[in-house]
Scaffold this motif. Structure first.
Motif, mmCIF file in Angstrom:
data_model
loop_
_atom_site.group_PDB
_atom_site.id
_atom_site.type_symbol
_atom_site.label_atom_id
_atom_site.label_comp_id
_atom_site.label_asym_id
_atom_site.label_seq_id
_atom_site.Cartn_x
_atom_site.Cartn_y
_atom_site.Cartn_z
ATOM 1 N N UNK A 125 0.851 -1.193 0.000
ATOM 2 C CA UNK A 125 0.000 0.000 0.000
ATOM 3 C C UNK A 125 0.886 1.242 0.000
ATOM 4 N N UNK A 126 0.377 2.362 -0.542
ATOM 5 C CA UNK A 126 1.157 3.612 -0.517
ATOM 6 C C UNK A 126 1.002 4.325 0.822
ATOM 7 N N UNK A 127 2.086 4.951 1.294
ATOM 8 C CA UNK A 127 2.083 5.799 2.488
ATOM 9 C C UNK A 127 2.795 7.095 2.140
ATOM 10 N N UNK A 128 2.559 8.135 2.949
ATOM 11 C CA UNK A 128 3.126 9.460 2.684
ATOM 12 C C UNK A 128 3.945 9.913 3.885
ATOM 13 N N UNK A 129 5.049 10.588 3.580
ATOM 14 C CA UNK A 129 5.953 11.138 4.588
ATOM 15 C C UNK A 129 6.037 12.644 4.392
ATOM 16 N N UNK A 130 6.243 13.359 5.502
ATOM 17 C CA UNK A 130 6.390 14.815 5.492
ATOM 18 C C UNK A 130 7.779 15.164 6.007
ATOM 19 N N UNK A 131 8.635 15.698 5.130
ATOM 20 C CA UNK A 131 9.975 16.151 5.509
ATOM 21 C C UNK A 131 9.905 17.633 5.869
ATOM 22 N N UNK A 132 10.456 17.992 7.044
ATOM 23 C CA UNK A 132 10.403 19.372 7.532
ATOM 24 C C UNK A 132 11.789 19.816 7.959
ATOM 25 N N UNK A 133 11.998 21.137 7.929
ATOM 26 C CA UNK A 133 13.220 21.789 8.431
ATOM 27 C C UNK A 133 12.799 22.690 9.575
#
Length: 278
Positions: A244-252
């Motif tokens: 299944x697809x999952x989403x990640x959030x990259x932050x600074x």
């Protein structure tokens, strides 16, 4: 005949126009340059040089005016004397030369801009860290989290990954060569008192196998497998996975932000791990 007549008329018309231009009056009259009524042109170099400015004479003193007013001295043309400089009392008492007061702001404003910039105080350089938040099961959850932590982040980006999730545990008998052999195996299971089974006819790696159940708890799957093995059948157990697809959030985020960046995210199970900066 008509063409000849037109040709003769054109020739006569040309002759008449030429005679009018040569003998007629043009209506303009030549002007004599020596006529007295016409002003003569002069170049700037021919004009006489202007007389030097002569200062107006002083008015003669009247009988009623006092002598001091009549004989008022003319303004002096000599250079003005420098104004006296106030010397601090401490410098006079000690005999040391007085040092002029220097204002840093005025010197920086009127002096070298590079020296002024060097003398100005500089703010400490900020440091940052990069984190990966996730996994989010849907883009709706990711957008909600991105809006919640936006005031505490410098920049952010989202990315999608594929992951394998467990969908339970299956217990089955190995596939047979034909469907008839699978049906015969199922009849033997029923004769042994094993219920709740079905023959898999769909194409794939488990075609012509006998499914014995799908369990979310691996302990229940092992119990079912041991029951069928005790009845004399080679039952097997395997995990059922699904990609299944999952989403990640990259932050600074700045280093001085001591609070947990996950505060405000309502999606459960979200982790924060260090990742490469972007």
């Amino acid at each position: 005949m008509l063409l000849r007549l037109l040709f003769v008329l054109l020739i006569a018309l040309n002759i008449a126009v030429a005679a009018w231009l040569l003998l007629g009056d043009s209506g303009t009259h030549a002007v004599d340059p020596n006529d007295g009524g016409v002003p003569k042109l002069k170049l700037l170099a021919e004009l006489p040089e202007p007389a030097a400015n002569v200062s107006a004479p002083l008015p003669a003193p009247t009988a009623s005016a006092p002598a001091a007013t009549a004989l008022a001295p003319l303004p002096s043309t000599s250079a003005p004397k420098p104004a006296a400089v106030a010397v601090p009392a401490a410098a006079v008492s000690t005999g040391a030369p007085a040092k002029p007061e220097v204002k840093t702001k005025a010197k920086a404003a009127g002096g070298d801009p590079l020296a002024a910039a060097a003398s100005a105080p500089t703010s400490p350089r900020r440091s940052y860290r990069c984190l990966a938040l996730g996994p989010f099961p849907s883009q709706v959850d990711l957008r909600a989290a991105r809006s919640a932590i936006a005031p505490r982040t410098v920049r952010s980006r989202q990315r999608q990954e594929q992951t394998s999730e467990s969908r339970g545990w299956r217990v089955f008998l190995p596939p047979q060569a034909t469907r008839e052999l699978a049906l015969a195996q199922a009849r033997r299971l029923e004769a042994k008192g094993v219920k709740d089974y079905f023959v898999v006819t769909a194409q794939g790696e488990l075609q012509n196998s006998v499914a014995l159940g799908l369990f979310h708890d691996p302990a229940n799957a092992r119990k079912r497998r041991d029951q069928v093995v005790a009845a004399g059948f080679p039952a097997r157990m395997s995990e059922r996975t699904e990609t299944t697809p999952v989403w990640w959030l990259d932050v600074v985020v700045p280093d001085e932000a001591g609070t947990d960046i996950r505060q405000g995210i309502r999606t459960p199970g979200i982790t924060a791990r260090t990742t490469g900066c972007f």
